[in-house]
Motif scaffolding. Structure first.
Motif, short mmCIF file in Angstrom:
data_model
loop_
_atom_site.label_atom_id
_atom_site.label_comp_id
_atom_site.label_asym_id
_atom_site.label_seq_id
_atom_site.Cartn_x
_atom_site.Cartn_y
_atom_site.Cartn_z
N TRP A 37 0.83 -1.20 0.00
CA TRP A 37 0.00 0.00 0.00
C TRP A 37 0.86 1.25 0.00
CZ3 TRP A 37 -1.49 -3.91 3.59
CH2 TRP A 37 -2.64 -4.60 3.23
N GLY A 41 3.07 1.27 -3.25
CA GLY A 41 2.20 1.34 -4.41
C GLY A 41 2.25 0.17 -5.36
N PHE A 42 2.42 -1.04 -4.84
CA PHE A 42 2.34 -2.20 -5.73
C PHE A 42 1.25 -3.18 -5.31
CE2 PHE A 42 5.79 -3.18 -2.73
CZ PHE A 42 5.50 -4.48 -2.31
N VAL A 43 0.26 -2.69 -4.56
CA VAL A 43 -0.82 -3.56 -4.08
C VAL A 43 -1.63 -4.16 -5.24
CG1 VAL A 43 -2.64 -1.83 -3.77
CG2 VAL A 43 -2.52 -3.80 -2.23
N GLY A 44 -1.61 -3.53 -6.40
CA GLY A 44 -2.32 -4.05 -7.57
C GLY A 44 -1.61 -5.23 -8.23
N ALA A 45 -0.37 -5.45 -7.88
CA ALA A 45 0.40 -6.56 -8.44
C ALA A 45 0.30 -7.74 -7.47
CB ALA A 45 1.86 -6.15 -8.64
N THR A 46 -0.39 -8.77 -7.88
CA THR A 46 -0.72 -9.89 -7.00
C THR A 46 0.50 -10.62 -6.44
OG1 THR A 46 -2.75 -10.20 -8.26
CG2 THR A 46 -2.06 -12.02 -6.85
N THR A 63 2.73 -8.61 -3.94
CA THR A 63 1.93 -8.27 -2.77
C THR A 63 1.77 -9.48 -1.86
OG1 THR A 63 0.75 -6.51 -3.92
CG2 THR A 63 -0.33 -7.47 -1.99
N SER A 93 8.82 -4.61 -11.95
CA SER A 93 8.07 -3.69 -11.09
C SER A 93 9.07 -3.06 -10.12
CB SER A 93 6.97 -4.44 -10.33
OG SER A 93 6.35 -3.57 -9.41
#
Length: 120
Positions: free
Chosen positions: A28, A31-36, A39, A87
């Protein structure tokens, strides 16, 4: 004497616990919470690191530091092993926190091996 050596390692253990919390919230914050994959890797390693560190805070055992050291090494290689090295945020978070985990665990192990203590 064993209690004194446990007290001497407490700074490393508390730092490892902070590291586990930082790793857990890093998707969070960084800023990589969208990458499963990165995360979930961060969350799982953070939980294991945190549980092992809590165990070390209550009663030191050398194996706990070895597990934390291996977790740190895993964090360093995970971006390439799991394919998320592209990433940048996730990769650098894993590598930096992995290096810190390795350093803290190596420090605790060095203290353990180079401090006289009673063997029960």
């Amino acid at each position: 004497m064993a209690a004194a050596t446990t007290e001497d390692r407490r700074p490393q253990d508390w730092a490892n616990l902070v590291l586990a919390v930082v790793l857990f919230i890093s998707p969070w914050v960084v800023g990589f919470v969208g990458a499963t994959v990165p995360t979930w890797n961060a969350w799982i390693v953070a939980l294991v690191l945190g549980l092992i560190t809590i165990a070390a805070l209550s009663a030191f055992a050398e194996w706990e530091e070895w597990v934390n050291l291996v977790l740190g090494v895993w964090l360093i290689v995970a971006p390439w092993a799991l394919g998320f090295a592209a990433s940048i945020n996730a990769m650098w978070t894993h590598v930096v926190l992995g290096v810190l985990a390795v350093a803290l665990s190596a420090w605790a192990l060095w203290d353990w091996r180079h401090t006289p203590h009673a063997h029960a």
